[in-house]
Design an enzyme around this catalytic site. Structure first.
Site, PDB file in Angstrom:
ATOM      1  N   ASP A 101      -6.531   7.623  -8.486  1.00 45.60           N
ATOM      2  CA  ASP A 101      -5.640   6.487  -8.217  1.00 45.60           C
ATOM      3  C   ASP A 101      -4.200   6.976  -8.209  1.00 45.60           C
ATOM      4  OD1 ASP A 101      -7.653   4.511  -8.061  1.00 45.60           O
ATOM      5  OD2 ASP A 101      -7.717   4.348 -10.242  1.00 45.60           O
ATOM      6  N   ASP A 133      -9.436   1.332  -2.512  1.00 46.51           N
ATOM      7  CA  ASP A 133      -9.379   0.040  -3.198  1.00 46.51           C
ATOM      8  C   ASP A 133      -8.680  -1.014  -2.341  1.00 46.51           C
ATOM      9  OD1 ASP A 133     -10.595   1.252  -5.408  1.00 46.51           O
ATOM     10  OD2 ASP A 133      -8.666   1.718  -6.344  1.00 46.51           O
TER      11      ASP A 133
END
Length: 177
Positions: free
Chosen positions: A135, A153
């Site tokens: 991330d 995402d």
């Protein structure tokens, strides 16, 4: 784009039109996967874990790892969740591909599924290669932080929102009894 049931389509049999249409959606999913993986490789090689670079007063680039699912669900477990989420992502990809093959004349629905497909596979690749999801996008306000996320995402979230929107718009079109 002509649908297989449309009259006047020449040179394209219905059996050949469906794979060509699915191929376009799969190509878009592949583009999402490639962009997702390229950005993850960049952040994984250019940042140290936890490093942050401020971009806007409410947004930073960072490098964080998520061993769990959305919002770090099950991230503190022993490691079995890696394979659970990998299997779920693969099953979702197979089911979505089958649905895409059966979906005709529903571009909004197909786009939603394609975004989810690209995102799911992007995160599955991370779980298999790294053992966690990479991330790098971090939004916050004062001391409140939204969990860091990545382009996969974004695809999954946008696809889910588009699925809800598609269903709401479809429900509005149905005649009221």
């Amino acid at each position: 784009m002509a649908r297989p049931s449309d009259s006047g389509v020449t040179g394209t049999s219905p059996a050949r039109a469906v794979p060509a249409r699915v191929g376009g959606w799969l190509a878009l999913a592949l583009l999402i996967i490639v962009l997702d993986q390229l950005t993850k490789v960049y952040f994984n090689t250019s940042f140290q874990y936890g490093e942050r670079i401020n971009v806007l007063p409410v947004f930073d680039f960072t490098l964080l790892f998520n061993r769990g699912a959305a919002f770090s669900f099950l991230a503190s477990e022993e490691g079995w969740q890696r394979w659970l989420f990998t299997a779920l992502g693969i099953v979702a990809a197979v089911v979505i591909t089958i649905i895409l093959r059966r979906t005709h004349g529903q571009p909004r629905f197909s786009l939603a599924l394609t975004l989810i497909l690209g995102g799911a596979i992007g995160n599955v690749i991370d779980r298999v290669v790294y053992g966690h999801v990479v991330d790098f996008l971090l939004f916050y306000w004062n001391d409140s932080y939204f969990p860091a996320f990545n382009l996969a995402d974004v695809g999954i979230t946008c696809g889910a929102v588009l699925l809800v929107l598609d269903e709401l718009l479809r429900a509005r079109k149905k005649p009221q009894a």
